[in-house]
Design a protein around this motif. Structure first.
Motif, PDB file in Angstrom:
ATOM      1  N   ALA A   1     -20.470  24.102  31.762  1.00  0.00           N
ATOM      2  CA  ALA A   1     -20.598  22.684  32.124  1.00  0.00           C
ATOM      3  C   ALA A   1     -19.967  22.418  33.487  1.00  0.00           C
ATOM      4  N   GLU A   2     -18.892  23.096  33.779  1.00  0.00           N
ATOM      5  CA  GLU A   2     -18.219  22.949  35.068  1.00  0.00           C
ATOM      6  C   GLU A   2     -19.051  23.528  36.205  1.00  0.00           C
ATOM      7  N   LEU A   3     -19.792  24.608  35.931  1.00  0.00           N
ATOM      8  CA  LEU A   3     -20.528  25.316  36.975  1.00  0.00           C
ATOM      9  C   LEU A   3     -21.983  24.872  37.108  1.00  0.00           C
ATOM     10  N   GLN A   4     -22.453  23.988  36.250  1.00  0.00           N
ATOM     11  CA  GLN A   4     -23.843  23.535  36.323  1.00  0.00           C
ATOM     12  C   GLN A   4     -24.119  22.868  37.659  1.00  0.00           C
ATOM     13  N   ALA A   5     -25.209  23.266  38.308  1.00  0.00           N
ATOM     14  CA  ALA A   5     -25.562  22.702  39.615  1.00  0.00           C
ATOM     15  C   ALA A   5     -26.023  21.254  39.464  1.00  0.00           C
ATOM     16  N   PRO A   6     -25.971  20.463  40.526  1.00  0.00           N
ATOM     17  CA  PRO A   6     -26.451  19.073  40.457  1.00  0.00           C
ATOM     18  C   PRO A   6     -27.886  18.960  39.961  1.00  0.00           C
ATOM     19  N   SER A   7     -28.686  19.983  40.200  1.00  0.00           N
ATOM     20  CA  SER A   7     -30.083  19.980  39.747  1.00  0.00           C
ATOM     21  C   SER A   7     -30.221  20.106  38.238  1.00  0.00           C
ATOM     22  N   GLY A   8     -29.149  20.530  37.562  1.00  0.00           N
ATOM     23  CA  GLY A   8     -29.217  20.822  36.137  1.00  0.00           C
ATOM     24  C   GLY A   8     -29.355  22.299  35.842  1.00  0.00           C
ATOM     25  N   MET A   9     -29.607  23.106  36.878  1.00  0.00           N
ATOM     26  CA  MET A   9     -29.781  24.545  36.726  1.00  0.00           C
ATOM     27  C   MET A   9     -28.436  25.258  36.798  1.00  0.00           C
TER      28      MET A   9
ATOM     29  N   ALA B   1     -25.215  15.990  27.074  1.00  0.00           N
ATOM     30  CA  ALA B   1     -25.746  15.622  28.391  1.00  0.00           C
ATOM     31  C   ALA B   1     -25.981  16.853  29.248  1.00  0.00           C
ATOM     32  N   CYS B   2     -25.080  17.825  29.151  1.00  0.00           N
ATOM     33  CA  CYS B   2     -25.232  19.080  29.891  1.00  0.00           C
ATOM     34  C   CYS B   2     -26.508  19.797  29.450  1.00  0.00           C
ATOM     35  N   GLY B   3     -26.724  19.888  28.135  1.00  0.00           N
ATOM     36  CA  GLY B   3     -27.911  20.562  27.620  1.00  0.00           C
ATOM     37  C   GLY B   3     -29.191  19.846  28.001  1.00  0.00           C
ATOM     38  N   LEU B   4     -29.204  18.514  27.924  1.00  0.00           N
ATOM     39  CA  LEU B   4     -30.404  17.759  28.259  1.00  0.00           C
ATOM     40  C   LEU B   4     -30.709  17.799  29.751  1.00  0.00           C
ATOM     41  N   LYS B   5     -29.667  17.819  30.566  1.00  0.00           N
ATOM     42  CA  LYS B   5     -29.881  17.938  32.015  1.00  0.00           C
ATOM     43  C   LYS B   5     -30.530  19.281  32.347  1.00  0.00           C
ATOM     44  N   ALA B   6     -30.083  20.348  31.668  1.00  0.00           N
ATOM     45  CA  ALA B   6     -30.703  21.664  31.866  1.00  0.00           C
ATOM     46  C   ALA B   6     -32.142  21.671  31.380  1.00  0.00           C
TER      47      ALA B   6
END
Length: 368
Positions: free
Chosen positions: A258-266, A305-310
């Motif tokens: 979650a900390e390393l997730q890019a702004p794009s969600g990737m 939210a992290c999972g849905l953004k991805a």
């Protein structure tokens, strides 16, 4: 009346998402079944097309089976049966860590069809994995494959490609020893591959050279754990203490993800290196594992939210024909981090597979 009106406003969005996702699932499945090589491969047999018995295809087959169980789609079941019948008629390849992968789905097809030959093959290959497959010190399964003959190397991929099968067959055959062997493999791999600073996993460990090669926190290698563990827990019955240990490793991994997730969600192909490219199969595997773990109560709702953004980021990588773009080709052990940055990208069975699992799981989350 206001709550009713608010709920009414949600329904079209929910139904629209379901309809759009089901159409997308159909495209992703169709494209997986007819993938063609778009780059020059460097393997003895293709790991891009679905016409070969290997790990890449095995990952794809397992997602198709889970989709069939979710929907009852008999056309998908028939595709699976036809695929195995053709491969068996052609003659199966030699046994190694990677060629074990398609056996996982075959074990389930045995239950669907009652075909005794399916069970015989699964029993023979699993017995080899448990009793004969080369071992490292501390009895880890050595990651031996066609392109890798090191007998003293652990890789995280082994858990998904071979160990899931061992645990599954232990349950199917009533062989507790197999289940315990699968537990041992998870524990020894976590012992040597976990980065104590981040809770993420290194790609591999060499007992001969006593190092983690490039020390790469490789995206897809980590995703094998995230996506594989939630299914492993479905297919096995584990001692409570072991389950809690494995889930604590998952929670620590996801906290860092979650900390390393890019702004794009990737996520990047090297998770801690934003100069490496964003990679789709790892992102889809993380999205699937995170969302399913939340649904099963393994992870906090705070990660939804992290999972849905991805999820939304991966959907943006699916082209009009259903091909999942931005997927790194099969990745050998790298001795430099640049090696991982140079791996080419193209649609791959496991990219289609992780995306399929993610999309089906998303239907249980969106607009709830």
């Amino acid at each position: 009346m206001e709550p009713i009106a608010a709920e009414a406003l949600k329904l079209p969005s929910r139904l629209l998402y379901k309809q759009q996702t089901e159409a997308l699932i159909g495209k992703v499945i169709g494209r997986m079944q007819r993938l063609d090589a778009t780059i020059q491969e460097d393997t003895p047999a293709s790991i891009i097309t679905m016409d070969t018995w290997d790990w890449s295809q095995g990952v794809g087959l397992f997602s198709l089976y889970l989709y069939y169980k979710e929907t009852g789609d008999r056309a998908v079941l028939q595709f699976l049966v036809d695929w195995y019948e053709r491969r068996i008629a052609e003659g199966l390849p030699g046994k190694n860590v990677n060629t074990m992968c398609p056996l996982l789905t075959l074990s389930y097809l045995y239950e669907e069809t009652g075909e005794a030959e399916y069970l015989r093959i699964c029993e023979e290959w699993t017995a080899y994995a448990v009793d004969e497959m080369p071992r490292t010190p501390e009895f880890g399964i050595a990651h031996n494959a066609v392109d890798n003959e090191s007998r003293n190397e652990l890789r995280g991929d082994t858990l998904y490609m071979t160990v899931l099968l061992v645990g599954r067959m232990g349950m199917l055959l009533g062989k507790e020893y197999y289940v315990q062997e699968s537990i041992r493999q998870f524990l020894v791999h976590l012992k040597y591959l976990t980065d104590p600073n981040s809770g993420l996993f290194m790609h591999g460990w060499s007992f001969e050279e006593r190092h983690h090669y490039a020390g790469a926190l490789w995206g897809r290698g980590n995703a094998w754990y995230t996506a594989g563990l939630v299914d492993y827990l479905d297919m096995t019955e584990l001692p409570f203490g072991v389950e809690m240990f494995l889930l604590s490793s998952l929670e620590r991994q996801v906290e860092k993800l979650a900390e390393l997730q890019a702004p794009s969600g990737m996520w990047h192909t090297l998770l801690d290196d934003p100069t490496s490219y964003e990679e789709t199969s790892a992102t889809a595997g993380f999205a699937y594992g995170i969302l399913k773990a939340i649904r099963k109560g393994y992870l906090s709702e705070s990660y939804r939210a992290c999972g849905l953004k991805a999820l939304e980021a991966v959907i943006g990588r699916i082209d009009e024909d259903g091909a999942v773009q931005g997927v790194s080709y099969g990745t050998r052990m790298g001795r430099t981090k640049q090696f991982y940055k140079d791996i080419p990208r193209c649609p791959m069975p496991y990219g289609q597979s992780m995306t399929l699992l993610m999309l089906v799981e998303s239907l249980k989350h969106y607009y709830e």
